[in-house]
Design a protein around this motif. Sequence first.
Motif, PDB file in Angstrom:
ATOM      1  N   ALA A 153       4.629  -3.388  -7.238  1.00 28.18           N
ATOM      2  CA  ALA A 153       3.336  -2.744  -7.817  1.00 28.18           C
ATOM      3  C   ALA A 153       3.684  -1.330  -7.868  1.00 28.18           C
ATOM      4  CB  ALA A 153       2.200  -3.106  -7.172  1.00 28.18           C
ATOM      5  N   GLY A 191       5.103   0.226  -5.285  1.00 27.41           N
ATOM      6  CA  GLY A 191       6.174   0.295  -4.465  1.00 27.41           C
ATOM      7  C   GLY A 191       6.255   1.143  -3.169  1.00 27.41           C
ATOM      8  N   ALA A 231      -0.648  11.333  -3.080  1.00 24.44           N
ATOM      9  CA  ALA A 231       0.522  10.886  -4.008  1.00 24.44           C
ATOM     10  C   ALA A 231       0.559   9.401  -3.562  1.00 24.44           C
ATOM     11  CB  ALA A 231       1.875  11.435  -3.744  1.00 24.44           C
ATOM     12  N   LEU A 232       0.197   8.821  -2.665  1.00 22.80           N
ATOM     13  CA  LEU A 232       0.285   7.424  -2.208  1.00 22.80           C
ATOM     14  C   LEU A 232      -1.010   6.666  -2.821  1.00 22.80           C
ATOM     15  CD1 LEU A 232       1.224   7.878   1.548  1.00 22.80           C
ATOM     16  CD2 LEU A 232       2.857   6.647  -0.223  1.00 22.80           C
ATOM     17  N   ALA A 283      -2.236   7.786  -5.637  1.00 20.61           N
ATOM     18  CA  ALA A 283      -1.879   7.725  -7.228  1.00 20.61           C
ATOM     19  C   ALA A 283      -1.034   6.790  -7.514  1.00 20.61           C
ATOM     20  CB  ALA A 283      -1.362   9.139  -7.734  1.00 20.61           C
ATOM     21  N   MET A 284      -0.050   6.441  -6.696  1.00 22.11           N
ATOM     22  CA  MET A 284       1.095   5.210  -6.769  1.00 22.11           C
ATOM     23  C   MET A 284       0.513   4.070  -6.371  1.00 22.11           C
ATOM     24  SD  MET A 284       4.225   7.500  -5.289  1.00 22.11           S
ATOM     25  CE  MET A 284       5.564   6.346  -5.753  1.00 22.11           C
ATOM     26  N   HIS A 324      -6.132   5.489  -6.472  1.00 18.79           N
ATOM     27  CA  HIS A 324      -6.713   6.542  -7.123  1.00 18.79           C
ATOM     28  C   HIS A 324      -7.696   6.296  -8.375  1.00 18.79           C
ATOM     29  CE1 HIS A 324      -7.230  10.967  -8.259  1.00 18.79           C
ATOM     30  NE2 HIS A 324      -6.945  10.745  -9.421  1.00 18.79           N
TER      31      HIS A 324
END
Lengths: 160, 328, 759
Positions: B32, B34, B105-106, B108-109, B79
């Motif tokens: 997903a 990752g 960032a984590l 968002a991912m 996010h």
Amino acid sequence: MRGKEVVVKRIITLNVNGEEFEFLTEVHRTLLEVLREDLGLTGTKRGCDLGTCGACTVLIEGKPYLSCLTLAADVQGKKIVTIEGLAQDGEPHPLQKAFVQKGAIQCGFCTPGMILMAKAFLDENPNPSEEEVKQAISGNICRCTGYTKIVEAILSLTHK
Amino acid sequence: MRLPKFEYLEPKTLQEAVRALASDAKRSVLLAGGTDLLVNMKHRVIEPKQVINLKTIPKLAYVKNVKDELRIGALATLHDLSSSRVIQERFPILSHVATKVGAYALQAMGTLGGNLCQGNRCRFYNQSAFWRGAKPPCYKAGGKLCHVVRKPGECHSTYCGDMAPVLIALEAQVRVVGPNGERVLSLSKLYSRDGKRPLSLRKGEILKEVLIPPPSGKTLYLKWRRRESIEFPIVSLALHIEKDGTEKIGKARIIFSAVGSGPVETIGAEEMLESSSLDNRTIERVSNQAAKEISPMRTSIYSPSYKRRMAGILLRQALENFQIPNPK
Amino acid sequence: MNKLDVVGKREPMLDAWEKATGRARFTDDLAFPGMLYGKILRSPLAHAKILHLDLTGAEKVTGVKGAIGGEDIPKKKYGIVPMAKDEYALAIGKVRYVGDEVAAVVATSLDAAEEALSKIQVDYEELPAVFDPVEAMQPGAPVIHEEVHNNVSASIRKEFGNVEKAFGESDFLFEDTFETQAVNHCPLEPQAALAVVDPSGKVTLYASTQIPFFLRRNLATTLDIPESKVRVIKPKVGGGFGQKIDLYAKDFCAAFFAMKTKKPVKFVYEREEVFTSTRQRHPMHIQLKTGMRKDGTILAQQFKVIADGGAYNSTAPLMITLACYFIMLPYRLENLLFEGYHVYTNKPVGGAMRGHGIPQVRFAVEAQLDHVAEKMGIDPLDLRLKNAFQAGAPHPAKLRVQTCGFSDTLKTAAKGIGWEEKRGKLPFGRGVGLAGASFPSGVSNMSHISSGAMVKIERDGSITLLTGAADIGQGAETVISQIVAEELGVPLEDIRITAADTEITPLDPGTFGSGVTLRAGNAAKIASQEAREKLFEAVAEKMEVNVKELEARNRRIYVKGSPERGMSFKEAIKFYQYSDRPMPIIGRGSYQPPAKEPTTLLKEDGNFSPAYSFMTQAAEVEVDTKTGKVKVLKMVASHDCGKAINPMLVEGQLEGSVVGGMGQALYEEVITEKGRVLNPSFLDYGIPTAMEAPSITSVEVETNDPEGPFGAKESGEGTQLAPAPAIINAIYDAIGVRFKTLPVTPEKILQALDEKKKE
Ligand SMILES: Cc1cc2nc3c(=O)[nH]c(=O)nc-3n(C[C@H](O)[C@H](O)[C@H](O)COP(=O)(O)OP(=O)(O)OC[C@H]3O[C@@H](n4cnc5c(N)ncnc54)[C@H](O)[C@@H]3O)c2cc1C
Ligand code: SF4
Ligand code: FES
Ligand code: FES
């Protein structure tokens, strides 16, 4: 099922900083590796390779991504922006200017990731509080500056 | 650190993904965001033959109301959760918790599905191949012993996810799709509590969406960690309380993360809380009970006794927060 | 002093634009055709004999171009302090810690190199290991280096004055024991090296280093090649903080393989390797006894310091020496007995880190002083002021302190934090604290501690500056260029700088001991003056005035006081040229700190540094007494840096240093279990994020040191000496508990509060 077609190497097309790049590579390579080693875009830094420092942050469709935990093959067809592509028509991005002028850059190793993270954040939240700025960049480690001038630089672009 | 080599699939439908997964379940993984998977792969604790990318399947990243129920697609990112209007309005607690995972960032991912299905953690397991090389592999890494507890056969790796406790407190269910079609189970049942195979998904099954019943009562999430970012919880707590119309507590749910092989519900403490009023004595008793009920293991750099102690403290704080007429 | 145009200005770093736009090149950003990638196999065991090393599996992996063990590379020991060399590029015979280098491979891809590592077979015979320095000193403890039987590889015992007598005269005696933890420098750029060999056989090594010239020297001796066959170039370096003052297997292996394969070879460390196998701040066990006179005078101090050195020496003798001598600053201390040991253990290796041996002892002294003040009923600020060292005062070890703004830093820091209003007066859970320190501005007299510079005035009026100084992100190149611009009377933008290339730039010892601004700055200043004088002579001749009457400013050279009587810089160059003077106009400068009797302090006393900086840190903290979490709300860093050549960069140094010091106080620790690092990642190590960063106020106290260029002294390391004790003292003010072991985690706070309740 296309099981049999599966190959380890593939031709990958990436749109980086508005340019299309097509190249043959193995699917287990990360975006960070491909940017740095194949495309020569070494502005994106590798500080930990495990998602813990933010130095490798790039923008994908405007969102901050850790390129060390992103498969290059996985972001085909997406708009990728690295620090090299932030300036528009030769004009540096206001964040780049602010970082330079406010002394938010020391060794500069965290800088590309930090600036891109700040950009993604400000695009979403143009008028944040200091605390929100700190939270937004808190996954981006900087050992040199103590963050003070970085936060100042980012905040300098908010009160408009 | 390079990733190991693998074959890479980009299915276009869930069915295709299910078939690929079922065809070689032991040697396949789903990708997903990752952010959990790729770290484990770099560390060589997961070395799959094939990686099946779920993100190429359209329409799995939604947040929507269906009647009263909220449905969140497994591929919605954290996010998405924190910025979704619908969630902010109906389940602000979910938005809040999503901002506590890792860092920006984590979020968002990372996806909700990935967060719920993330691997259990252990200080002997989440390490590089070099690090682990000095000792024989443990159960979870395919070996024949455990470095944490010498008891035969068992892995005590710890579930450290942030989203599950709150969603369990909200009585969320998950819809999974497998070779034999779909089934819906309570999120709590997704966790097997077996450190070696922490999810109860059957062969070829994929988590498709999370279903959350209409909100009632109040929910709080307290995450305890050394720094206010990046880190997984040392221990965290979701507390959900519904009043029974009087001053008494009708329903209570107390769920911890990072203290067991899955999210841990402290039933004894919940029962103690139910139909009591939230006086200081109750708070003291309930938090002591919860701390007693959990049995954290030495799977991180923090000691079990410290985790236990913090679990009690977090619960006390959360309950005190409810004493105030309008908790945050 | 004259009004200054460039010095003293808040100029952005010269390379800030490159860095902001992603064009700055760090070692790992460089690539050459045909380049090979290297990887190092490390010991999984803390202490073991290598019985057999079998590289054949690795050699068979497709793409592998070479594999070596310790026996295959010249068997020469290396080390940053010549008298303490104890390390081989790759282990020979045995390994001494988890992460010790056993073998190295190079391959056409990193994938192949990583795979090859997994194919190397090593038979070890595990040896008993020792992890605690106190145990390691006991008879019968495992011997880590055969030559050092008690594992004490460096020690110092020094007495100044008469401590026993002074203790006898003391009205109060205090005794405490302190412990500090292992802290990793965490430069954001992991260590890297890239070697290229040219057809003549010369190796060029690009390396993330703070010490290009030392590295050249060590490469030559260790690889058994003449120094003329080695060139070291320092590209951009992503932080060092002392960790890159050292030499590493990656340097030797890259150069060795490049020579062997005739191909470019690159080694880059993983973050985990940075944690386990580079350097860290020494954990120390410190016993401290202090004798006080009733009036608050510190009469005598006695130390027993045991530093956990890990498996190798690195800077051991120097580290333990610095710890000793800098007890006697920033306070007057006539009587000192210092016993210090650097002890080998089977753990990661200690090395120089921001403050180099001093932060640990400073923590002990400053934490104890607070306690002393309380017991004696004196305000901790007053106690410090009373004992503060003053410029010109005789120093027991003959350090020559010409300028000292310590008292001023105390006062300004106290004012900044609101000492008067807050100390002892804030509600339970809130508190303020402060602590002081001093640091050298470079080292005077070790071998080749001098800097050179060359300034070329080009025909178009631009200036080319060559300096050996190694900018690792602190802005050395900018500061030195500012000095040159000021001397030549041109704006900063006219200066082009080439730095830290052992083939092109003049000798420089490198970035350590906070000496760069003073040493390399002075060299550049002298070089600029020499170049300027040449130009002045031509101008003086033309204008028929005395050279001494001339002044250079705003790209003009004119008679002092009458700017209209002169010519532009460019005209001056033209005139110089047409008056048949030899081109190009070059000025050369060398600077060696003045000293009559050379001393490294290792063997004898004497002045150690050309100048000493002084600083005070003040902290305000909030302790959540329910969870034990400490939040540092505010820090004031008051620093006597002589003169801030670039106040913005000085602030940057202070801010970064403060947050690092806070990390040591509250968050960071390299945790080992049987020698294995349990948390070799940013996930578990605890480096502060922006969320932890306090609000920081920097105060620059200027004392204009006669020895420093434009009066400048250090501002790099000293600031990291005192944040930890300042914070610990503030925690005491907040909750009434004195902590003697770092870091002060929430867990420890809770325990301490429990115990306090019981009392
Ligand atoms: C530095 C760092 C800090 C972190 N901090 C936190 C934290 O504080 N809290 C926290 O909870 N997590 C944390 N994480 C872990 C991770 O980032 C998050 O849990 C994230 O939400 C995982 O989502 P993902 O989509 O990236 O999962 P992936 O990595 O893609 O997948 C995780 C696992 O779930 C499986 N999976 C994914 N989707 C599905 C599906 N739909 N059905 C079945 N199986 C599936 C995958 O096969 C894989 O095994 C952290 C990670 C890093 C690197
Ligand atoms: S708990 Fe035991 S078996 Fe499980 S991962 Fe840790 S060491 Fe391995
Ligand atoms: S390099 Fe990707 S987060 Fe550190
Ligand atoms: S400027 Fe060096 S890490 Fe941020």
